[in-house]
Design a protein around this motif. Sequence first.
Motif, PDB file in Angstrom:
ATOM      1  N   PHE A 184       0.790  -1.115  -0.012  1.00  7.98           N
ATOM      2  CA  PHE A 184       0.000  -0.130   0.075  1.00  7.98           C
ATOM      3  C   PHE A 184       0.995   1.180   0.008  1.00  7.98           C
ATOM      4  CE2 PHE A 184       0.749  -1.142   4.474  1.00  7.98           C
ATOM      5  CZ  PHE A 184       0.701   0.251   5.139  1.00  7.98           C
ATOM      6  N   TRP A 185       0.370   2.572   0.045  1.00  8.65           N
ATOM      7  CA  TRP A 185       0.979   3.672  -0.164  1.00  8.65           C
ATOM      8  C   TRP A 185       0.239   4.731   0.268  1.00  8.65           C
ATOM      9  CZ3 TRP A 185       1.685   7.887  -3.654  1.00  8.65           C
ATOM     10  CH2 TRP A 185       0.601   8.036  -4.878  1.00  8.65           C
ATOM     11  N   ASN A 186       0.915   5.916   0.520  1.00 14.12           N
ATOM     12  CA  ASN A 186       0.039   7.186   0.778  1.00 14.12           C
ATOM     13  C   ASN A 186       0.923   8.332   0.501  1.00 14.12           C
ATOM     14  OD1 ASN A 186       1.321   6.161   3.624  1.00 14.12           O
ATOM     15  ND2 ASN A 186       1.079   8.617   3.678  1.00 14.12           N
ATOM     16  N   GLU A 187       0.375   9.354  -0.098  1.00 14.01           N
ATOM     17  CA  GLU A 187       1.129  10.742  -0.260  1.00 14.01           C
ATOM     18  C   GLU A 187       0.976  11.490   1.026  1.00 14.01           C
ATOM     19  OE1 GLU A 187      -1.516   9.480  -1.375  1.00 14.01           O
ATOM     20  OE2 GLU A 187      -2.529  10.949  -2.832  1.00 14.01           O
ATOM     21  N   HIS A 188       1.908  12.549   1.271  1.00 15.81           N
ATOM     22  CA  HIS A 188       2.088  13.296   2.486  1.00 15.81           C
ATOM     23  C   HIS A 188       2.115  14.658   2.126  1.00 15.81           C
ATOM     24  CE1 HIS A 188       5.969  11.414   3.458  1.00 15.81           C
ATOM     25  NE2 HIS A 188       6.115  12.237   2.612  1.00 15.81           N
ATOM     26  N   ASN A 189       2.261  14.936   0.892  1.00 18.69           N
ATOM     27  CA  ASN A 189       2.561  16.262   0.401  1.00 18.69           C
ATOM     28  C   ASN A 189       1.974  16.625  -0.863  1.00 18.69           C
ATOM     29  OD1 ASN A 189       4.553  18.449   1.202  1.00 18.69           O
ATOM     30  ND2 ASN A 189       4.999  18.360  -1.086  1.00 18.69           N
ATOM     31  N   PHE A 190       0.725  16.923  -0.566  1.00 17.25           N
ATOM     32  CA  PHE A 190      -0.422  17.071  -1.681  1.00 17.25           C
ATOM     33  C   PHE A 190      -1.623  17.878  -1.453  1.00 17.25           C
ATOM     34  CE2 PHE A 190      -2.990  14.582  -4.834  1.00 17.25           C
ATOM     35  CZ  PHE A 190      -2.321  14.840  -5.927  1.00 17.25           C
ATOM     36  N   VAL A 191      -2.691  17.855  -2.365  1.00 17.89           N
ATOM     37  CA  VAL A 191      -3.682  18.777  -2.030  1.00 17.89           C
ATOM     38  C   VAL A 191      -4.882  17.712  -2.241  1.00 17.89           C
ATOM     39  CG1 VAL A 191      -5.251  20.547  -3.015  1.00 17.89           C
ATOM     40  CG2 VAL A 191      -2.966  20.617  -3.217  1.00 17.89           C
ATOM     41  N   PHE A 192      -5.832  17.619  -1.294  1.00 16.62           N
ATOM     42  CA  PHE A 192      -6.864  16.739  -1.236  1.00 16.62           C
ATOM     43  C   PHE A 192      -8.411  17.589  -1.225  1.00 16.62           C
ATOM     44  CE2 PHE A 192      -3.417  15.185   1.308  1.00 16.62           C
ATOM     45  CZ  PHE A 192      -2.807  14.061   0.567  1.00 16.62           C
ATOM     46  N   ARG A 193      -9.277  16.917  -1.681  1.00 14.22           N
ATOM     47  CA  ARG A 193     -10.414  17.451  -1.788  1.00 14.22           C
ATOM     48  C   ARG A 193     -11.656  16.486  -0.992  1.00 14.22           C
ATOM     49  NH1 ARG A 193     -12.824  19.175  -7.575  1.00 14.22           N
ATOM     50  NH2 ARG A 193     -12.714  17.200  -7.874  1.00 14.22           N
ATOM     51  N   ARG A 194     -12.166  17.152   0.064  1.00 13.64           N
ATOM     52  CA  ARG A 194     -13.105  16.198   0.755  1.00 13.64           C
ATOM     53  C   ARG A 194     -14.547  16.565   0.344  1.00 13.64           C
ATOM     54  NH1 ARG A 194     -11.218  15.551   7.075  1.00 13.64           N
ATOM     55  NH2 ARG A 194     -12.569  13.809   6.709  1.00 13.64           N
ATOM     56  N   ASP A 195     -15.264  15.749   1.096  1.00 16.85           N
ATOM     57  CA  ASP A 195     -16.857  15.779   0.649  1.00 16.85           C
ATOM     58  C   ASP A 195     -17.538  17.271   0.971  1.00 16.85           C
ATOM     59  OD1 ASP A 195     -17.038  15.412   3.344  1.00 16.85           O
ATOM     60  OD2 ASP A 195     -17.799  13.571   3.208  1.00 16.85           O
ATOM     61  N   ASP A 196     -16.995  17.947   1.882  1.00 21.19           N
ATOM     62  CA  ASP A 196     -17.299  19.309   2.044  1.00 21.19           C
ATOM     63  C   ASP A 196     -16.833  20.450   1.094  1.00 21.19           C
ATOM     64  OD1 ASP A 196     -14.488  19.839   2.513  1.00 21.19           O
ATOM     65  OD2 ASP A 196     -14.626  20.303   4.570  1.00 21.19           O
ATOM     66  N   GLY A 197     -16.189  20.043   0.022  1.00 21.78           N
ATOM     67  CA  GLY A 197     -15.911  20.700  -0.942  1.00 21.78           C
ATOM     68  C   GLY A 197     -14.676  21.751  -0.554  1.00 21.78           C
ATOM     69  N   LEU A 198     -14.067  21.572   0.242  1.00 19.97           N
ATOM     70  CA  LEU A 198     -13.053  22.392   0.253  1.00 19.97           C
ATOM     71  C   LEU A 198     -11.594  21.611  -0.159  1.00 19.97           C
ATOM     72  CD1 LEU A 198     -13.425  23.582   4.058  1.00 19.97           C
ATOM     73  CD2 LEU A 198     -13.778  24.879   1.810  1.00 19.97           C
ATOM     74  N   TYR A 199     -10.690  22.256  -0.345  1.00 19.44           N
ATOM     75  CA  TYR A 199      -9.098  21.820  -0.780  1.00 19.44           C
ATOM     76  C   TYR A 199      -8.425  21.791   0.299  1.00 19.44           C
ATOM     77  CZ  TYR A 199     -11.336  21.865  -5.473  1.00 19.44           C
ATOM     78  OH  TYR A 199     -12.145  21.579  -6.542  1.00 19.44           O
ATOM     79  N   TYR A 200      -7.937  20.583   0.721  1.00 16.36           N
ATOM     80  CA  TYR A 200      -7.049  20.455   1.873  1.00 16.36           C
ATOM     81  C   TYR A 200      -5.494  20.122   1.535  1.00 16.36           C
ATOM     82  CZ  TYR A 200     -11.103  20.021   4.989  1.00 16.36           C
ATOM     83  OH  TYR A 200     -12.362  20.214   5.393  1.00 16.36           O
ATOM     84  N   HIS A 201      -5.019  21.146   1.870  1.00 13.70           N
ATOM     85  CA  HIS A 201      -3.290  21.232   1.654  1.00 13.70           C
ATOM     86  C   HIS A 201      -2.568  20.800   2.740  1.00 13.70           C
ATOM     87  CE1 HIS A 201      -5.289  24.039  -1.348  1.00 13.70           C
ATOM     88  NE2 HIS A 201      -4.184  24.006  -1.914  1.00 13.70           N
ATOM     89  N   GLY A 202      -1.875  19.687   2.548  1.00 13.78           N
ATOM     90  CA  GLY A 202      -1.026  18.939   3.412  1.00 13.78           C
ATOM     91  C   GLY A 202       0.311  19.333   2.996  1.00 13.78           C
ATOM     92  N   LYS A 203       1.244  20.282   3.840  1.00 18.98           N
ATOM     93  CA  LYS A 203       2.719  20.391   3.255  1.00 18.98           C
ATOM     94  C   LYS A 203       3.618  19.390   4.292  1.00 18.98           C
ATOM     95  CE  LYS A 203       6.619  22.206   2.188  1.00 18.98           C
ATOM     96  NZ  LYS A 203       7.281  21.757   0.913  1.00 18.98           N
ATOM     97  N   GLY A 204       3.770  18.196   3.956  1.00 18.38           N
ATOM     98  CA  GLY A 204       4.330  17.345   4.927  1.00 18.38           C
ATOM     99  C   GLY A 204       3.506  17.131   5.943  1.00 18.38           C
ATOM    100  N   ALA A 205       2.106  16.344   5.642  1.00 16.91           N
ATOM    101  CA  ALA A 205       1.130  15.962   6.554  1.00 16.91           C
ATOM    102  C   ALA A 205       0.515  14.812   6.181  1.00 16.91           C
ATOM    103  CB  ALA A 205       0.171  17.228   6.860  1.00 16.91           C
ATOM    104  N   THR A 206       0.247  13.803   6.841  1.00 14.13           N
ATOM    105  CA  THR A 206      -0.356  12.700   6.584  1.00 14.13           C
ATOM    106  C   THR A 206      -1.720  12.438   6.679  1.00 14.13           C
ATOM    107  OG1 THR A 206       1.898  11.199   6.920  1.00 14.13           O
ATOM    108  CG2 THR A 206      -0.233  10.107   6.675  1.00 14.13           C
TER     109      THR A 206
END
Length: 456
Positions: free
Chosen positions: A299-321
Amino acid sequence: MIDGNTLIAWGFKPGKWFKPAIEALNAARAGGMDEQGLFELAQRLAPVETLLRTNALSYGVFLDPQTELERENLAAVTAHMDALMRVPTIVAGAVMPDACPSGSAPGTIPVGGAVACEDAIHPGFHSADICCSMAISVFNRRDDPKAILDAVQAVTHFGPGGRETPLAPPAHLERMRDNSFLRDLAGFAVHHFGTQGDGNHFAYVGHLRSTGSPVLVTHHGSRGLGAQLYKKGMAAAKRHTAIVAPRVPAHNAWLQASSEEGRAYWDALQLVRLWTRDSHFAIHDLAARRLGNRIADRFWNEHNFVFRRDDGLYYHGKGATPSWRGFSPDDDGRTLIPMNMAEPILIAAHRDRRDALGFAPHGAGRNLSRAQHSRQNAGSLAGELAGLAGRGLDIRSFCGIPDHSELPSAYKSAAAVQAQIAAYDLAEVTDHVDPYGSIMAGDWEQDAPWRRKGRG
């Protein structure tokens, strides 16, 4: 013909928006629109300036400093976050236990920082190492861990540049050619595929504490492909923000996510994400083939990326899992959180603490910059390497020159970070990968041509 003087006569303030507006207005005029209609169209095209907030929004801090150095680090992190939380697109923020500054310009998002944004993607919040990530493969047969580390060293390249003999292009290369941000980056996509980076990127061999099964873990991002996409994204973001929010610092610039350009950038991020995942597992598959072993689980996971949640917001993790169910299409409920080369890698289940925006730390983090650590510990490199070898750890530098800023002494206390993960319920540790050894690029710059020339 409508020109800049026309718009000024109509009462509009000159700016970068004039050129595209004039083109649109003249096209509308050629199509038969009358002057009143043209004036109303100009009003719609004219930007409404978005200002920085007068006061910063509050944000969650999930970091407990235990020493004077850690208190200084937290003060620097919060100074940046206080400035960052004035950016008008941001609606929430959080700081993880591994937080440390990642730049000197006020309001630079720190490593270990996370923000939620409304209709905005900020390239500066994921930076050049797009989709920096972790991947693990569990081997079916209990091979000698040295043989696994030898296999990895033989099948990939660490540090700058690409493979001498590129792997076949990934299957999604054709889709990149259809994206305006990616279509001219095929060379990077081909030559950097299946390679490791420099800095803190690594290949780590160990075994699962729960079963004893041998595993390979890799840590890298999208390499030159992501770095070039970041440059293009920042240029587009600066163009947009210069029009709608010229007082916002350039490093906090954003793309309107719902715009045509914003959607193209979002699609580019998703394609680079898939490229990075496949790059990890290509290395794992090559190593398994060389060993004649099978992979039983991965398995794998990114930890420096932008995610879109079901609330419509864009969640930016700068070195955050990310630590919430469904953060990605291939999320299976497990993530990897490394500490340092001498410590176990954590396998974690999601907790989704909402005031932490659903994130956990991505590692141990630093209290000093790389340069500061190397300068203050200049005489201790050989002793630290000897101590690691004395513990039976197989620590390698691909270029042959160790990078002192990547040894365990450069990082925060792994025990303290893990204690804060538990105390704040950021993730649930379900297993550990205990270390045998690791490979890093090492200090390739020490012997770089420009340094050799400088030494005469």
